[in-house]
Scaffold this motif. Structure first.
Motif, PDB file in Angstrom:
ATOM      1  N   LEU A 444       0.809  -1.224   0.000  1.00  0.00           N
ATOM      2  CA  LEU A 444       0.000   0.000   0.000  1.00  0.00           C
ATOM      3  C   LEU A 444       0.842   1.273   0.000  1.00  0.00           C
ATOM      4  CD1 LEU A 444      -2.867  -1.071   2.426  1.00  0.00           C
ATOM      5  CD2 LEU A 444      -2.905  -0.959  -0.083  1.00  0.00           C
ATOM      6  N   LYS A 445       2.043   1.220   0.561  1.00  0.00           N
ATOM      7  CA  LYS A 445       2.910   2.398   0.527  1.00  0.00           C
ATOM      8  C   LYS A 445       3.343   2.712  -0.909  1.00  0.00           C
ATOM      9  CE  LYS A 445       2.975   3.914   4.680  1.00  0.00           C
ATOM     10  NZ  LYS A 445       2.366   5.270   4.948  1.00  0.00           N
ATOM     11  N   GLU A 448       0.406   4.177  -2.594  1.00  0.00           N
ATOM     12  CA  GLU A 448       0.220   5.576  -2.190  1.00  0.00           C
ATOM     13  C   GLU A 448       1.162   6.497  -2.959  1.00  0.00           C
ATOM     14  OE1 GLU A 448       0.919   8.413   1.704  1.00  0.00           O
ATOM     15  OE2 GLU A 448       0.627   6.258   2.029  1.00  0.00           O
ATOM     16  N   GLN A 475      -5.402   1.628   4.224  1.00  0.00           N
ATOM     17  CA  GLN A 475      -4.366   1.795   5.241  1.00  0.00           C
ATOM     18  C   GLN A 475      -4.964   2.127   6.610  1.00  0.00           C
ATOM     19  OE1 GLN A 475      -2.091   4.887   3.226  1.00  0.00           O
ATOM     20  NE2 GLN A 475      -0.449   3.440   2.765  1.00  0.00           N
TER      21      GLN A 475
END
Length: 545
Positions: A444-445, A448, A475
């Motif tokens: 997810l980072k 993002e 998140q």
């Protein structure tokens, strides 16, 4: 400083290396080599001229400096002067260009090309009398010619001296009595002077002497239209088109001139149809004739007839890209997506090196539910696109999307990575990859970071904002998720509001998670009304009933 033998050898080496670079289209390298040459021999005319030519190719004003030095070093070289004049003219420095050509003519008064260029410059500078004077000198050297006479005619007309202009045309006719083009032009002048009777007499004379002259038929057509005799105007054109002595290119030229005036008129449809049928019958194997007919039929909204004509064209030449494209466009207009997919398959078989056709066919196959065909189309396209081409990224994205739809997630992400390696700033790629990572709740980072780039590049795009919001939701950052999903909703266009339930789904789920159950359920109901088929949402709504 005196040039040494050693420096000459060095200069020659770099100069011919620059020539080789130009021949190999390595222009940046050539530019560097020539700048070094000029540093070695600042007054070398050839190096300065070639350097100026390269600067001019990239539209740099540096070309002016180097052209100036070239003619200073070699004042007798007209080629350098001519290039210099062209560069000055492009920058609208007309008077300076005139001065350069005038210097040339003082040294070489018999330079016909220089006289011609000077006349053009005077005309561009609206110095019409001066231009005529130069053309008079040119005529004394070369004799009476069509170019000079017609230029002087136009200049006299610009000076509002029509009698002198007509005299130039009469002089041309006297010099070339057997060239009836000039006589037809003389008739056209009578038409402009509102003397149609005089014009008609000339046209009839030319017609009697040379019935194969294509220009006289055009002129007669204009005459008859002015006299409100459309039938005779059509007959004049038909006579030209039916004349077997006229070449096809001339006939097509006549056809274009005639039909373009009437193609948007409903009054002459029958006549134009007759005319085009005549052309097809006379030239049954000529692709251009059918091509014009197909364009006409399409502009008249007669697509089914146009399709038949276009298929005949493909029988003649199956390698014509434009013909295939017109057939595809017709199928798109009637929203026949299966036909689009089939046509493009046939087109690709004939012309396999047109990448956009693969993309369009893949989209068509996807829209009719044939994902396997869509995927295979994209994979096949890669066989025809060079490894170092940025176009491959577009296909990698499509392949990634298709694999994801087929629930082959690892293959999808593999192709997204390939696309990123080629096009790291491709917004569609960044958004889709980031969204699918969020859907899978993976990395997810990274998602993002990619999504942030799309929002930064296009902060009003509702789709990008929605992806960004959904990543924050995944998140667990509900405040940012709510902030960005509401921005997405605010930026939706009206038509998108009616057709994109997914953003509303996300909005409702984020609201529910944030504790606003009442509004969240209201938004989810809206998503359902807009066409959402999300089973999770249906179940949530049923549970609250």
């Amino acid at each position: 400083m005196e040039t040494t033998t050693s420096s000459l050898i060095t200069f020659d080496y770099y100069y011919y290396a620059a020539v080789t670079a130009i021949n190999n289209e390595e222009y940046d390298r050539a530019l560097l080599l020539l700048r070094f040459c000029v540093a070695l021999q600042p007054e070398n005319a050839a190096a300065n001229a070639m350097l100026a030519l390269l600067y001019e190719a990239i539209e740099s004003d540096e070309s002016i400096k180097y052209y100036s030095q070239a003619i200073k070093s070699d004042p007798d070289n007209w080629t350098y002067r001519r290039h210099y004049v062209e560069a000055l003219s492009r920058r609208n420095r007309i008077q300076q260009a005139i001065d350069v050509v005038s210097d040339e003519l003082r040294a070489h008064p018999d330079n016909e090309d220089a006289l011609n260029v000077l006349a053009i410059l005077y005309k561009a500078n609206k110095q019409y009398k001066a231009a005529i004077g130069v053309l008079d000198k040119l005529e004394k050297q070369t004799g009476i010619s069509e170019y000079v006479a017609m230029e002087k005619y136009q200049l006299y007309m610009a000076l509002d001296k029509p009698a002198k202009g007509v005299a130039e045309v009469d002089k041309l006719i006297a010099e070339f009595p057997n060239d009836d083009r000039y006589q037809v032009f003389r008739g056209n002048i009578y038409m402009m002077q509102k003397q149609p009777e005089q014009a008609y007499l000339i046209y009839q004379k030319v017609l009697a002497e040379n019935p194969e002259n294509p220009f006289v038929y055009l002129a007669l057509s204009e005459y008859y239209q002015l006299e409100n005799k459309p039938e005779q105007a059509l007959n004049a054109i038909m006579s030209a088109l039916e004349n077997k002595q006229l070449d096809l290119e001339t006939k097509l030229g006549i056809l274009v001139q005639y039909v373009d005036k009437l193609i948007d008129s409903e009054e002459h449809t029958a006549e134009i149809d007759t005319l085009l049928h005549t052309m097809v019958e006379l030239y049954p194997l000529e692709e251009q004739v059918y091509g014009f007919y197909a364009i006409y039929l399409q502009r008249k909204g007669r697509d089914s007839e146009a399709e038949s004509v276009l298929h005949t064209m493909l029988d003649i030449n199956p390698k014509n890209k434009q013909t295939w494209q017109q057939l595809v466009d017709i199928a798109l207009r009637r929203e026949d997506i299966p036909a689009v997919a089939e046509l493009l398959a046939e087109a690709i078989a004939e012309l396999p090196d047109i990448p956009e056709w693969y993309l369009l066919r893949a989209m068509a196959c996807y829209n009719i539910g044939d994902m396997d065909a869509a995927l295979q189309t994209c994979l096949t396209a890669l066989e025809h696109i060079p490894e170092d081409s940025e176009q491959r990224a577009d296909f990698y994205v499509q392949i990634g999307d298709l694999y994801f739809k087929k629930k082959q997630k690892s293959e999808a992400f593999e192709y997204y990575e390939k696309a990123l390696a080629i096009a790291p700033r491709n917004l569609l790629l960044l958004n889709n990859y980031a969204y699918y990572l969020a859907v899978e709740n993976q990395d997810l980072k990274k998602a993002e970071r990619m999504s942030a780039k799309t929002v930064e590049a296009d902060p009003q795009n509702a789709v990008y904002l929605d992806t960004y919001a959904w990543i924050f939701f995944r998140q667990g950052n509900l405040s940012l998720a709510k902030f960005y999903i509401e921005r997405a909703i605010d930026n939706l266009k009206q038509d998108e509001q009616m057709n994109d339930p997914e953003i509303w789904e996300h909005y409702g789920l984020i609201l529910l998670e944030a504790g606003d159950k009442e509004k969240g359920m209201e938004i989810l109901q809206k998503a359902l009304e807009l066409g959402s088929e999300n089973e999770e949402i249906k179940q949530l709504l049923q549970d609250t009933e």
